[in-house]
Design an enzyme around this catalytic site. Structure first.
Site, PDB file in Angstrom:
ATOM      1  CD  GLN A 129       3.213  -7.518  -8.077  1.00 14.60           C
ATOM      2  OE1 GLN A 129       3.016  -6.534  -7.392  1.00 14.60           O
ATOM      3  NE2 GLN A 129       4.173  -7.560  -8.987  1.00 14.60           N
ATOM      4  CG  ASP A 217       5.803 -11.465  -1.373  1.00  9.45           C
ATOM      5  OD1 ASP A 217       6.221 -10.322  -1.088  1.00  9.45           O
ATOM      6  OD2 ASP A 217       4.627 -11.826  -1.155  1.00  9.45           O
TER       7      ASP A 217
END
Ligand code: CP
Ligand code: NVA
Length: 295
Positions: A129, A217
């Protein structure tokens, strides 16, 4: 000894730059047969949309092949020790990619593998990521110097790898987490060993004060479903709204839990670059695989 990517700081600063440059070149030129005849074994203990599809598609686009190994497909951890899976897979495939709960499992896979092991998310780290996020920030801000990033959310996997990536590239990062959900001292020490560690706070407004980018997130990560009630309380005040964003850019690794860490309006706004991030998973991982294969 193969080169593994268990977290971003397994690469040197120069190697990280080389992987990102390789990714950018492949993205621009669409190279196709770099991994002709090669196979990626993909171990998944947790669900995935982006990671699974971008790795599998990336292998196909580079002339190779990927094998999906879900929790019901192989013996990893329940029918046989991790080290046995690692040694057997090494006799078949050219790369092993693994998404598991316990970070110690990717460490063990790497210890026994004869081929590169790529961490595709553990409870502690998500380096793939970060590769995509660095590529995205570099594209959006013409390099790393111009971007000031505020992390507002949980200090676990995605955040911890971003901390290392930011330290290695010189991105100005401030991390805001609720009390009890901060990044570990180990990650702070490792960030200091490879560059400038982030500033840390428990106040989202403080983190965002001078930021061009806000990154968040989910509050309830995969495997934390039992902690849901406790976490929703702890993260009160950390939800990203259009008002909080103002004219800042919004990043999110996805999947997003709309109504929790981010509102629907914020993630659907023109400030969000989440689909560019998601696309760059493909390019970044193709760059990584090509770079690993050339070592
Ligand atoms: N960001 C990310 O890793 O997404 P997936 O869980 O869909 O793979
Ligand atoms: N922190 C999230 C990231 C998902 C890509 C999780 O672990 O579920």
């Amino acid at each position: 000894m193969p080169t593994h990517l268990l977290d971003v700081d397994d690469l040197t600063t120069d190697e990280l730059a080389a992987v990102l440059d390789r990714a950018a070149t492949i993205k621009a030129n669409g190279e196709s047969d770099l991994l002709d005849g090669q196979t990626l074994g993909m171990i998944f203990e947790k669900p995935s949309t982006r990671t699974r599809v971008s790795f599998e598609t990336g292998m196909t686009q580079l002339g190779g092949h990927a094998v999906f190994l879900g929790p019901e497909d192989i013996h990893l951890g329940h029918g046989e020790p991790v080290k046995d899976t690692s040694r057997a897979l090494s006799r078949y495939v050219d790369f092993i990619m693994a998404r598991v709960f316990d970070h110690a499992d990717v460490v063990e896979l790497a210890e026994y593998a004869d081929v590169p092991v790529i961490n595709a998310l553990t409870d502690d780290a998500h380096p793939c990521q970060t590769l995509a996020d660095l590529l995205t920030i570099r594209e959006q801000f013409d390099g790393f110097d111009g971007a000031s990033v505020a992390w507002v959310g949980d200090g676990n996997n995605v955040c911890q790898s971003l901390v290392l990536g930011a330290a290695m590239t010189g991105i100005d990062l401030t991390v805001a987490t609720p009390e009890g959900y901060a990044i570990t001292d180990d990650v702070l020490d490792r960030a200091a060993a490879v560059g400038t560690p982030p500033k840390t706070t428990h106040d989202p407004e403080t983190a965002m004060a001078d930021a061009d980018v806000v990154y968040t997130d989910v509050w309830v990560s995969m495997g934390q479903e039992d902690e849901r009630g406790q976490k929703l309380k702890a993260f009160d005040g950390f939800q990203i709204t259009p008002e909080m964003l103002d004219d800042r850019t919004l990043m999110h690794c996805l999947p997003a839990h709309r109504g929790e860490e981010v509102t629907d309006a914020a993630i659907e706004s023109d400030n969000a670059i989440v689909w560019d991030q998601a696309e760059n998973r493909l390019h970044a991982q193709k760059g990584l695989l090509a770079w690993l294969s050339e070592r």
